[in-house]
Design a protein around this motif. Structure first.
Motif, short mmCIF file in Angstrom:
data_model
loop_
_atom_site.label_atom_id
_atom_site.label_comp_id
_atom_site.label_asym_id
_atom_site.label_seq_id
_atom_site.Cartn_x
_atom_site.Cartn_y
_atom_site.Cartn_z
N GLU A 262 32.86 34.10 45.14
CA GLU A 262 33.21 35.03 45.54
C GLU A 262 34.05 35.81 44.98
OE1 GLU A 262 34.93 33.46 49.05
OE2 GLU A 262 34.00 32.38 47.54
N ASP A 263 34.90 35.04 44.14
CA ASP A 263 35.75 34.97 43.07
C ASP A 263 35.07 35.52 42.04
OD1 ASP A 263 37.45 35.41 45.06
OD2 ASP A 263 38.32 33.57 44.08
N ILE A 264 33.68 35.24 41.53
CA ILE A 264 33.74 34.99 39.96
C ILE A 264 33.50 36.27 39.57
CG2 ILE A 264 31.84 34.63 38.74
CD1 ILE A 264 31.09 32.24 40.11
N GLY A 265 33.11 37.34 40.56
CA GLY A 265 32.84 38.77 39.48
C GLY A 265 33.85 39.48 39.44
N MET A 266 35.00 38.97 39.80
CA MET A 266 37.05 39.58 39.95
C MET A 266 37.36 38.93 38.76
SD MET A 266 39.77 39.59 42.84
CE MET A 266 39.20 40.86 43.64
N LEU A 267 37.07 38.20 38.81
CA LEU A 267 37.30 37.02 37.15
C LEU A 267 36.98 37.46 36.32
CD1 LEU A 267 37.74 33.46 39.34
CD2 LEU A 267 40.08 34.84 37.95
N PHE A 268 35.34 38.01 36.35
CA PHE A 268 34.81 38.36 35.30
C PHE A 268 35.74 39.62 34.54
CE2 PHE A 268 31.71 40.95 32.91
CZ PHE A 268 31.35 39.90 31.83
N GLN A 269 35.40 40.52 35.32
CA GLN A 269 36.07 41.76 35.38
C GLN A 269 37.24 41.61 35.07
OE1 GLN A 269 38.40 44.56 36.09
NE2 GLN A 269 38.28 44.30 37.87
N HIS A 270 38.35 40.57 35.47
CA HIS A 270 39.78 40.08 35.06
C HIS A 270 39.57 39.98 33.64
CE1 HIS A 270 43.99 39.67 35.32
NE2 HIS A 270 43.27 38.10 34.18
N PHE A 271 39.16 39.20 33.15
CA PHE A 271 39.50 38.86 31.64
C PHE A 271 38.10 39.47 30.23
CE2 PHE A 271 38.34 34.73 33.83
CZ PHE A 271 39.91 34.21 33.73
N ALA A 272 37.17 40.52 31.31
CA ALA A 272 36.55 41.68 30.62
C ALA A 272 37.64 42.36 29.81
CB ALA A 272 35.37 41.89 31.82
N ARG A 273 37.94 43.33 30.95
CA ARG A 273 39.31 44.10 30.24
C ARG A 273 40.48 44.26 29.55
NH1 ARG A 273 41.54 48.61 33.07
NH2 ARG A 273 40.12 47.88 35.61
N GLU A 274 40.51 42.30 29.79
CA GLU A 274 41.53 41.86 28.15
C GLU A 274 40.64 42.09 26.99
OE1 GLU A 274 44.18 38.64 31.23
OE2 GLU A 274 42.44 37.94 29.63
N GLU A 275 39.84 41.17 27.18
CA GLU A 275 38.91 42.06 25.66
C GLU A 275 38.51 43.46 26.02
OE1 GLU A 275 38.49 39.82 23.64
OE2 GLU A 275 39.29 38.14 25.84
N LEU A 276 38.39 44.28 26.28
CA LEU A 276 37.64 45.17 26.37
C LEU A 276 38.80 46.41 25.59
CD1 LEU A 276 35.29 46.40 29.30
CD2 LEU A 276 35.16 46.42 26.41
N GLU A 277 39.98 46.04 25.87
CA GLU A 277 41.25 46.53 25.84
C GLU A 277 42.04 46.42 24.73
OE1 GLU A 277 44.35 45.72 29.10
OE2 GLU A 277 43.68 47.50 30.35
N SER A 278 41.69 45.36 24.19
CA SER A 278 41.91 45.26 22.14
C SER A 278 41.32 45.24 21.20
CB SER A 278 41.67 43.54 22.43
OG SER A 278 40.44 43.00 22.45
N ILE A 279 39.87 45.49 22.18
CA ILE A 279 38.39 45.92 20.90
C ILE A 279 38.90 48.39 21.67
CG2 ILE A 279 37.66 44.35 20.42
CD1 ILE A 279 35.33 44.83 22.74
N GLY A 280 39.41 48.60 22.61
CA GLY A 280 39.40 49.93 22.31
C GLY A 280 37.92 50.53 23.05
N GLU A 281 37.59 49.53 23.56
CA GLU A 281 36.23 49.71 25.24
C GLU A 281 36.62 49.62 26.39
OE1 GLU A 281 32.54 48.03 23.63
OE2 GLU A 281 33.35 48.55 21.38
#
Length: 550
Positions: free
Chosen positions: A355-374
């Motif tokens: 049940e934590d995988i979706g939240m973890l994915f979103q957390h890590f995705a945000r870090e990467e998306l912020e670094s590339i401006g998306e």
């Protein structure tokens, strides 16, 4: 065939969803108040287990982790779920919002209590398209065992929910301690940290590789009276055994060859603070004796020193090894384990906290998306747009066994985000697809190699060779049999292929770095380096590195 847009999907066949923009009847109430053959029960307490729906994937990606506690079930009532209600909320928050996706029908899905702790699901005619295990579902009854394991429900090909069980205590707010997730397992870890943080008691953190053991150590330090003092992290598996004692306890000048000056050591560098020893099961015997003395007396002797030195350090150790087995084999001292485990915390593997995988994915995705401006990908403005994280990909991530746990999830998230940079939705390349296929939740026996007519090695293309090697996890014999060539010929083909390496050509630095990243797991190393497991094991032995799953 091109990718269908959201509007095209609306019109695809008799089982299609109705157009979300057309006029519909008023939404039904979220919770049906009529009893269904059960005596009403008291409202669930904080400890009572109830069915829960957790958002794992949603077109608005930031909604991952929101929950709906099906408390009406515990009270003997039906619960109706539609696009308009009830509200999903984050644990600890008061206000939430309904699913609200325009492709989810206003006609509700109805959950109702069954006999013996079972739960029934009924999909109304013309309602939301529900897929489970790749099959369209119109009605289903879930056993208590299925609810405990968790059931994935894909709604309208856009929203992925996990139907599982949890307690009312999941709503309680509290300090997350820097840890993402709301599963019972991670909540227990937080509780352990809060109980032990202010005490001067050694802590042993156990868990598989990649579960976040250092994060637990940092949380203990940050919530202890030692906050603001040094926090040092040492991986004993990465220190040459002959230098481990000097690295930890310091050394006097001339104590050993190359000791041209006094060495302070990590214990003295962490004075007044916390020292985190990862992979403590790799400690050499002499280091184990010295650690035991520090824990028993608070004193250490530098290598080559004759005078004890008082030390004031909170020691937190971690391991993914079975130390009890090490003790039986004579590789670890039982008294040291008893001293290290003044208090023990077990970290659950990622497969036990789906049940934590979706939240973890979103957390890590945000870090990467912020670094590339998306970062805008997480909160799309167009409700009819195709989800940035397609539901089939989300289901694939959620079904994966995650042998590398959170560390592996972070790496795969990075690969997906960067590999899909500039694209409207996440796309998975063939190599990543093979990785996710390689270790699913229910490993299946490898199929017997297909009989292939013998042929010349010159007839084998580079892509065919690479595919066969990946199919058989770099087992050269199986790959050669599949290709229909002698095993001796496959070595020549590998040497000629520009993108395939042999274990013997890998540098010491690359092998050492991979050994540390994979925690010594031979299978994970072979998969990452894409070389023969047997040959890699020989290289590890040559370098004096231990391997798990050998």
């Amino acid at each position: 065939m091109g990718r269908a847009t959201g509007r095209e999907v609306l019109q695809s066949g008799p089982m299609s969803r109705s157009d979300p923009r057309e006029s519909q009847s008023p939404p039904l109430v979220a919770e049906v108040s009529t009893a269904v053959g059960h005596e009403p029960l008291a409202a669930p307490s904080a400890d009572q287990v109830v069915p829960v729906l957790t958002v794992l994937s949603h077109p608005t990606a930031t909604r991952a982790g929101e929950r709906l506690l099906l408390e009406g079930i515990a009270a003997g009532r039906e619960v109706a779920l539609s696009r308009n209600g009830p509200n999903f909320t984050r644990p600890g928050e008061t206000f939430g919002q309904p699913l609200a996706d325009p492709f989810v029908s206003r006609n509700p899905l109805v959950f109702s209590p069954g006999e013996g702790g079972r739960l029934r699901l009924r999909v109304g005619e013309g309602g939301t398209r529900v897929v489970m295990d790749g099959q369209l579902v119109t009605s289903r009854e879930f056993t208590p065992e299925e609810l405990t394991a968790g059931v994935l429900l894909e709604l309208s090909g856009r929203v992925v929910l996990l139907l599982h069980q949890d307690s009312g205590g999941a709503r309680a707010p509290g300090d997350t301690l820097g840890m993402v997730g709301t599963s019972p397992g991670i909540r227990r870890v937080r509780e352990h940290i809060q109980r032990i943080a202010d005490l001067h008691v050694p802590v042993l953190v156990r868990g598989e590789t990649g579960t976040g053991k250092e994060l637990v150590a940092q949380a203990i330090h940050q919530h202890s009276p030692r906050k603001g003092r040094p926090f040092l992290s040492v991986n004993l598996g990465s220190i040459p055994k002959e230098l481990a004692a000097a690295e930890l306890f310091g050394a006097k000048k001339g104590a050993y060859s190359g000791a041209t000056q006094d060495r302070e050591g990590f214990f003295r560098a962490a004075q007044g603070g916390t020292l985190f020893l990862d992979e403590v099961g790799e400690a050499p015997p002499e280091v184990q004796v010295m650690l035991l003395r520090v824990l028993e007396t608070g004193e250490l002797y530098p290598v080559g020193g004759q005078t004890p030195i008082k030390t004031d350090v909170r020691l937190i150790a971690a391991t993914d090894a079975n130390l009890e087995e090490h003790i039986r084999e004579g590789r670890f001292k039982a008294p040291l384990l008893h001293r290290l485990a003044g208090y023990e915390i077990r970290l659950p593997p990622l497969r036990e906290r789906r049940e934590d995988i979706g939240m973890l994915f979103q957390h890590f995705a945000r870090e990467e998306l912020e670094s590339i401006g998306e970062a805008h990908r997480l909160t799309p403005r167009d409700p009819y747009a195709e989800p940035w994280l397609p539901a089939p990909l989300a289901v694939r991530l959620l079904r994966y066994a995650w042998p590398g746990n959170i560390r592996q999830l972070r790496n795969i998230t990075r690969q997906l985000v960067i590999g899909s940079r500039g694209q409207p939705v996440l796309q998975m390349d063939s190599r990543l697809a093979e990785e996710l296929e390689a270790a699913g939740p229910a490993p299946k026996p490898a199929p017997a190699p297909t009989a292939v007519a013998r042929r010349k090695s010159t007839e084998v293309s580079g892509d065919e060779l690479l595919s066969a090697l990946r199919q058989h996890a770099w087992d050269l014999k199986l790959a050669a049999d599949t290709l229909g060539i002698p095993r001796s010929s496959i070595y020549d083909l590998i040497d000629k292929h520009p993108n395939i390496r042999r274990a013997g050509t890998l540098s010491t630095e690359e092998i050492t770095a991979c050994h540390q990243a994979c925690g010594g797991d031979l299978e994970a190393m072979a998969q990452r380096l894409e070389v023969s497991k047997k040959a890699l094991n020989r290289r590890l032995k040559e370098l004096g590195l231990s391997a798990r799953n050998a």
